[in-house]
Write a protein that holds these residues in place. Structure first.
Motif, PDB file in Angstrom:
ATOM      1  N   PRO A 198       0.933  -0.938  -0.104  1.00 15.01           N
ATOM      2  CA  PRO A 198       0.263   0.029   0.524  1.00 15.01           C
ATOM      3  C   PRO A 198       1.014   0.822   0.164  1.00 15.01           C
ATOM      4  CG  PRO A 198      -0.077  -0.831   2.289  1.00 15.01           C
ATOM      5  CD  PRO A 198       0.573  -2.660   0.947  1.00 15.01           C
ATOM      6  N   PRO A 199       0.351   2.346  -0.932  1.00 11.82           N
ATOM      7  CA  PRO A 199       1.102   3.371  -0.611  1.00 11.82           C
ATOM      8  C   PRO A 199       1.510   4.310   1.164  1.00 11.82           C
ATOM      9  CG  PRO A 199      -1.068   3.476  -1.166  1.00 11.82           C
ATOM     10  CD  PRO A 199      -0.910   2.268  -1.465  1.00 11.82           C
ATOM     11  N   GLN A 200       2.005   4.266   1.156  1.00  8.86           N
ATOM     12  CA  GLN A 200       2.001   5.253   2.521  1.00  8.86           C
ATOM     13  C   GLN A 200       1.828   6.619   2.641  1.00  8.86           C
ATOM     14  OE1 GLN A 200       3.632   4.073   5.731  1.00  8.86           O
ATOM     15  NE2 GLN A 200       3.348   1.910   4.365  1.00  8.86           N
ATOM     16  N   ALA A 201       1.593   7.134   1.526  1.00  5.63           N
ATOM     17  CA  ALA A 201       0.545   8.208   1.437  1.00  5.63           C
ATOM     18  C   ALA A 201      -0.810   8.245   1.908  1.00  5.63           C
ATOM     19  CB  ALA A 201       0.857   9.417   0.371  1.00  5.63           C
ATOM     20  N   PRO A 223     -11.711   4.552   7.938  1.00  6.78           N
ATOM     21  CA  PRO A 223     -10.208   3.498   7.476  1.00  6.78           C
ATOM     22  C   PRO A 223      -9.619   4.284   6.642  1.00  6.78           C
ATOM     23  CG  PRO A 223     -12.794   2.990   6.694  1.00  6.78           C
ATOM     24  CD  PRO A 223     -12.719   4.170   7.588  1.00  6.78           C
ATOM     25  N   VAL A 224      -8.290   4.880   6.913  1.00  7.22           N
ATOM     26  CA  VAL A 224      -7.384   5.233   6.354  1.00  7.22           C
ATOM     27  C   VAL A 224      -5.849   4.717   6.698  1.00  7.22           C
ATOM     28  CG1 VAL A 224      -6.107   7.709   5.867  1.00  7.22           C
ATOM     29  CG2 VAL A 224      -8.773   7.269   7.271  1.00  7.22           C
ATOM     30  N   SER A 225      -5.464   4.179   5.664  1.00  6.70           N
ATOM     31  CA  SER A 225      -3.909   3.642   5.103  1.00  6.70           C
ATOM     32  C   SER A 225      -3.001   4.591   5.022  1.00  6.70           C
ATOM     33  CB  SER A 225      -4.626   2.272   4.443  1.00  6.70           C
ATOM     34  OG  SER A 225      -4.479   2.416   3.757  1.00  6.70           O
ATOM     35  N   GLY A 226      -1.888   4.116   5.067  1.00  5.97           N
ATOM     36  CA  GLY A 226      -0.508   4.449   5.591  1.00  5.97           C
ATOM     37  C   GLY A 226       0.656   5.473   6.658  1.00  5.97           C
ATOM     38  N   ASN A 268      -1.014  12.966   5.794  1.00  5.47           N
ATOM     39  CA  ASN A 268       0.830  12.934   6.806  1.00  5.47           C
ATOM     40  C   ASN A 268       1.731  13.232   5.900  1.00  5.47           C
ATOM     41  OD1 ASN A 268       1.298  11.037   4.631  1.00  5.47           O
ATOM     42  ND2 ASN A 268       0.788   9.290   5.112  1.00  5.47           N
ATOM     43  N   SER A 269       2.996  13.121   6.573  1.00  7.31           N
ATOM     44  CA  SER A 269       4.337  13.687   5.503  1.00  7.31           C
ATOM     45  C   SER A 269       4.288  13.554   4.021  1.00  7.31           C
ATOM     46  CB  SER A 269       5.068  13.459   6.320  1.00  7.31           C
ATOM     47  OG  SER A 269       5.724  12.028   6.398  1.00  7.31           O
ATOM     48  N   LEU A 270       3.984  12.416   3.908  1.00  2.00           N
ATOM     49  CA  LEU A 270       3.701  12.054   2.451  1.00  2.00           C
ATOM     50  C   LEU A 270       2.926  12.509   1.495  1.00  2.00           C
ATOM     51  CD1 LEU A 270       5.303   8.628   2.859  1.00  2.00           C
ATOM     52  CD2 LEU A 270       6.535  10.079   1.786  1.00  2.00           C
ATOM     53  N   GLY A 271       2.080  13.631   2.091  1.00  2.00           N
ATOM     54  CA  GLY A 271       0.617  13.650   1.483  1.00  2.00           C
ATOM     55  C   GLY A 271      -1.285  13.721   2.085  1.00  2.00           C
ATOM     56  N   LYS A 272      -1.865  13.862   1.355  1.00  2.00           N
ATOM     57  CA  LYS A 272      -3.226  13.696   1.546  1.00  2.00           C
ATOM     58  C   LYS A 272      -4.407  13.405   0.742  1.00  2.00           C
ATOM     59  CE  LYS A 272      -5.323  17.827   0.443  1.00  2.00           C
ATOM     60  NZ  LYS A 272      -5.618  19.045   0.759  1.00  2.00           N
ATOM     61  N   ASP A 273      -5.806  12.623   1.401  1.00  2.00           N
ATOM     62  CA  ASP A 273      -5.892  12.308   0.236  1.00  2.00           C
ATOM     63  C   ASP A 273      -7.555  12.639   0.839  1.00  2.00           C
ATOM     64  OD1 ASP A 273      -7.695  10.492  -0.943  1.00  2.00           O
ATOM     65  OD2 ASP A 273      -7.562   8.623   0.175  1.00  2.00           O
ATOM     66  N   LEU A 596      -6.267 -10.640   3.609  1.00  2.00           N
ATOM     67  CA  LEU A 596      -7.561  -9.491   4.308  1.00  2.00           C
ATOM     68  C   LEU A 596      -7.439  -7.967   3.682  1.00  2.00           C
ATOM     69  CD1 LEU A 596      -6.944 -11.040   8.077  1.00  2.00           C
ATOM     70  CD2 LEU A 596      -8.062 -12.065   5.926  1.00  2.00           C
ATOM     71  N   CYS A 597      -7.015  -8.096   3.597  1.00  5.92           N
ATOM     72  CA  CYS A 597      -6.398  -6.607   3.298  1.00  5.92           C
ATOM     73  C   CYS A 597      -6.052  -6.005   2.188  1.00  5.92           C
ATOM     74  CB  CYS A 597      -5.047  -5.095   4.640  1.00  5.92           C
ATOM     75  SG  CYS A 597      -5.979  -6.045   5.722  1.00  5.92           S
ATOM     76  N   ASN A 598      -6.526  -5.969   0.964  1.00  3.95           N
ATOM     77  CA  ASN A 598      -6.347  -5.485  -0.377  1.00  3.95           C
ATOM     78  C   ASN A 598      -7.458  -4.548  -0.598  1.00  3.95           C
ATOM     79  OD1 ASN A 598      -7.026  -5.440  -3.494  1.00  3.95           O
ATOM     80  ND2 ASN A 598      -5.665  -6.937  -3.585  1.00  3.95           N
ATOM     81  N   SER A 599      -7.654  -3.077  -0.489  1.00  7.26           N
ATOM     82  CA  SER A 599      -8.317  -2.297  -0.819  1.00  7.26           C
ATOM     83  C   SER A 599      -9.359  -2.509  -2.182  1.00  7.26           C
ATOM     84  CB  SER A 599      -7.956  -1.008  -0.898  1.00  7.26           C
ATOM     85  OG  SER A 599      -7.083  -0.971  -1.868  1.00  7.26           O
ATOM     86  N   GLU A 600      -8.992  -3.047  -2.720  1.00 11.87           N
ATOM     87  CA  GLU A 600     -10.232  -3.386  -3.901  1.00 11.87           C
ATOM     88  C   GLU A 600     -11.063  -3.935  -3.889  1.00 11.87           C
ATOM     89  OE1 GLU A 600      -8.086  -1.963  -8.141  1.00 11.87           O
ATOM     90  OE2 GLU A 600      -6.765  -0.111  -6.943  1.00 11.87           O
ATOM     91  N   VAL A 601     -10.046  -5.404  -3.161  1.00 12.39           N
ATOM     92  CA  VAL A 601     -11.116  -6.117  -3.417  1.00 12.39           C
ATOM     93  C   VAL A 601     -12.090  -5.772  -2.076  1.00 12.39           C
ATOM     94  CG1 VAL A 601     -11.387  -9.076  -1.896  1.00 12.39           C
ATOM     95  CG2 VAL A 601      -9.236  -8.255  -3.712  1.00 12.39           C
TER      96      VAL A 601
END
Ligand code: GLA
Length: 703
Positions: A198-201, A223-226, A268-273, A596-601
């Motif tokens: 997963p992207p770190q952003a 539910p936010v990853s990064g 976060n330090s790498l970007g935003k969504d 278990l954690c594939n965001s698109e699935v």
């Protein structure tokens, strides 16, 4: 724990145990190599067989097809298979196949059986039966197996009622040159992690819609990853709700009924969504299938408060909570185990036909809950309030800690006087128990039928009688000032999907326990049978009410291969199944976590439209399932439920598409291009390709 099965399953096992195997020639008694030898398949190690649990004890026993008795043979409840190593020494396989009619199963309409039998060798079909039903006479099979290294006997269900599919291979025999064939476990493929890192952003994952009842406590962890630390902002939150900018938890009191669009920003330090969260306040909760953990297959009877808290921490630390997993559910065994002398003393006049526990024990069901657990104390206090056992010293303190992590807590009970594992149930105490669960701070109740059937034994309950305990508990839950998801568990009896929603269920189990396996190879068979048995049930599912094929059993402890794990998760996503993991949270390996954690699935499972997939195409072991998504795209699974690699193809016209389609591979999160009329893939044994299709525009490049 694996010894423990649901009530029906146990009854069936009891019935089955009444038969003793009668063997012909044992494998060890065969003649030396060089001489033609006939070996009964029943003499092989049948523990290598994979079969659907109900009613499938791997049996070598007298069989009966259409009233004709056979002294020897094997049977498997389809979906089932047996791999036999022959190393080129075989000459002939013979058997008579058909549906067994010697075991009338409790609560199962045996007339609905429908199975196709396959004899396969070295990756191809050597023989295939027509669809066999209880009306089919025994069908003789004689197959030349010269030169075959690996022989497979496969029985596939083609109906929904998998419990009826008792597939007999009567008088099944192998002719060899004296070589001793062996039943073997199929080879396990190396596990490849398909989910890209997963992207770190920041990335805002599903679910993007959440429902709550007005005036009730509200809690939702974004539910936010990064990379952490992450900072959150929300615009348009209705009054009464507030966002914790550091943890991403929205909490407060749910406002008045209405649909609120909230803009979420994660940085976060790498970007935003940023994305929109739809908060829908009204009577419907569980707008997307619940996601979380239940301890049954990881701790079982031994579960305690520390285990639950460790699992909650692991849900945060592993990152699963960043993908929408939020419920931490205790299953059976948190309450007191009172033993056989337990007497329900409450007023039972509110039941139409009350029976005391002791009366029930004297019915024709002779299953008993065993001895009282020493040190457990009283099941209820003087006011009749249920007690937890000493392994759960302070339920409220436990749920407080779970909530403090942004997660939710689930609890378990049974409408019967005792649970499946013999602990105190809610029979006659529904109001008090619902109140207690709410005061303790629980957000989900799994309500498990278990011994409730004792009220009518030896008769079967009518459909109204089946509904009664769920209606009663639902009324009790509705009086509580908090949202409690109501998880019905009665293994699909009485076509529960048809009435699960009206009795208040947010989900209901559609089949038996997938984890109740009897050979080392059965998880996959159980999983496929239950998954395919949901075909046609899509009309009963939707936001707020879901068909539940049972827990996700992948990873350590479960004999599920990597391809099988991808299939499992793909089926569950397409079927809009609750995604409740039941393996050890503190022992999650990288592969399992990635499955278990594939965001698109997960988006497929959590899509707000809540449209459960249908089987669009079925050709032998090739199955295509498809599900409409809210944005107009279609999620499609190309499954191979067979024993060797095969090509699975789908034509756009089978899906109702006219023009070219863009195809994206969801496990690999990769665009595969634009396809004019159809798509096909070579799918490995027990594997899957999970796709998302959307109409191509003129600027999209064609393949
Ligand atoms: C039944 C249910 C399982 C589990 C056990 C607990 O078998 O189907 O999911 O809850 O009971 O005893």
């Amino acid at each position: 724990m694996m010894k423990h099965t649901s009530c029906i399953a146990r009854i069936i096992v009891l019935i089955l145990c009444m038969f003793t195997p009668g063997l012909a020639l044992s494998a060890d008694e065969t003649q030396p190599p060089g001489n033609k030898t006939v070996i009964p398949v029943s003499s092989l190690d049948l523990n290598q067989m994979s079969l659907t649990f109900i009613p499938g004890v791997p049996m070598k026993r007298p069989l009966r097809i259409q009233g004709q008795n056979f002294a020897d043979g094997i049977w498997m409840c389809a979906h089932g298979f047996l791999h036999i190593q022959l190393d080129g020494h075989g000459s002939k396989f013979t058997a008579k196949v058909g549906i067994d009619d010697s075991i009338p199963l409790h609560m199962t309409d045996m007339k609905q059986a429908a199975v196709v039998f396959y004899v396969q060798g070295d990756g191809r079909d050597l023989w295939k039966s027509p669809v066999m039903t209880p009306d089919s006479p025994p069908l003789p099979v004689s197959v030349d197996i010269s030169g075959i290294n690996k022989l497979v006997l496969l029985a596939l269900p083609i109906n929904r009622n998998y419990a009826a599919n008792i597939a007999d291979w009567a008088e099944a025999q192998l002719e060899t040159d004296g070589y001793q064939p062996k039943a073997v476990s199929p080879e396990r493929e190396a596990g490849e992690i398909l989910t890209p890192a997963p992207p770190q952003a920041p990335r805002i994952n599903a679910p993007r819609i959440y429902g709550a009842r007005p005036g009730h406590p509200f809690q939702f962890l974004l539910p936010v990853s990064g990379e952490r630390p992450m900072q959150y902002k929300a615009k348009g939150l209705p009054k009464g709700l507030a966002l914790d900018a550091a943890t991403g938890v929205i909490s407060g009191t749910a406002p008045k009924a209405g649909a609120y669009k909230v803009k979420i920003i994660a940085k976060n330090s790498l970007g935003k969504d940023s994305n929109t969260l739809r908060v829908v306040i009204g009577d419907t909760i569980s707008l997307t299938p619940p996601m979380g953990f239940n301890d049954w297959y990881s701790y079982g009877m031994e579960v305690n408060e520390d285990d639950m808290l460790n699992c909650a921490r692991a849900m945060i630390d592993s990152g699963m909570s960043q993908y929408g997993y939020s419920y931490i559910g205790i299953d059976d065994a948190w309450m007191v185990k009172p033993g056989q002398d337990y007497e329900v003393l409450a007023d039972d006049s509110h039941y139409a036909d009350p029976k005391t526990f002791k009366e029930m024990m004297n019915t024709t069901y002779k299953l008993v809950p065993g001895e009282a657990e020493p040190g457990h104390g009283k099941p209820r206090d003087e006011q009749g309030r249920i007690n937890s056992n000493p392994k759960f010293p302070d339920m409220k303190a436990m749920t407080d800690q779970i909530h403090a992590m942004g997660l939710k807590a689930g609890i378990y009970s049974s409408p019967g006087p005792i649970t499946c594992a013999g602990f105190v149930g809610s029979y006659l105490y529904e109001d008090q128990d619902a109140q207690r669960f709410a005061e303790w701070g629980f957000d989900l109740l799994k309500y498990d039928w278990c011994y409730y059937g004792w009220r009518w034994a030896p008769e079967l309950p009518s459909s109204d009688q089946m509904k009664e305990p769920f209606i009663r508990m639902n009324e009790a839950l509705k009086k509580q000032p908090r949202d409690i998801l109501f998880n019905l568990c009665q293994y699909g009896l009485g076509d529960i999907w048809e009435w699960g929603e009206p009795v208040g269920g947010h989900s209901w189990r559609t089949g038996n326990d997938i984890g109740a396996v009897i050979t080392g190879n059965s998880y996959y068979s159980n999983m496929v049978s239950v998954a395919l048995s949901e075909n046609g049930l899509d009309k009963w599912a939707g936001p707020g009410h879901w068909n539940d094929p049972d827990y996700l059993l992948i990873g350590k402890r479960f004999n599920v291969s990597p391809n099988e794990a991808y299939s499992y998760m793909s089926f569950w996503s397409l079927l809009c199944a609750p995604l409740i993991y039941s393996g050890r949270m503190d022992q999650l390996d990288e592969f399992t976590l990635n499955v278990l954690c594939n965001s698109e699935v997960l988006e497929v499972n959590q899509d707000p439209l809540g449209q459960q997939a249908k089987v669009i195409k079925r050709e032998d072991y090739r199955c295509v399932l498809a599900k409409d998504m809210e944005d107009g795209s279609t999620a499609v699974g190309l499954f191979n439920i067979g024993e060797f690699e095969t090509t699975v193809r789908i034509n756009w016209k089978d899906l109702g598409f006219k023009g070219p389609m863009k195809v994206r591979d969801l496990w690999r999160q990769q665009d595969l291009g634009v396809f004019e009329h159809e798509f096909e893939k070579t799918v490995p044994r027990h594997g899957v390709f999970l796709l998302r299709l959307s109409p191509a525009s003129s600027s999209d490049k064609k393949e």
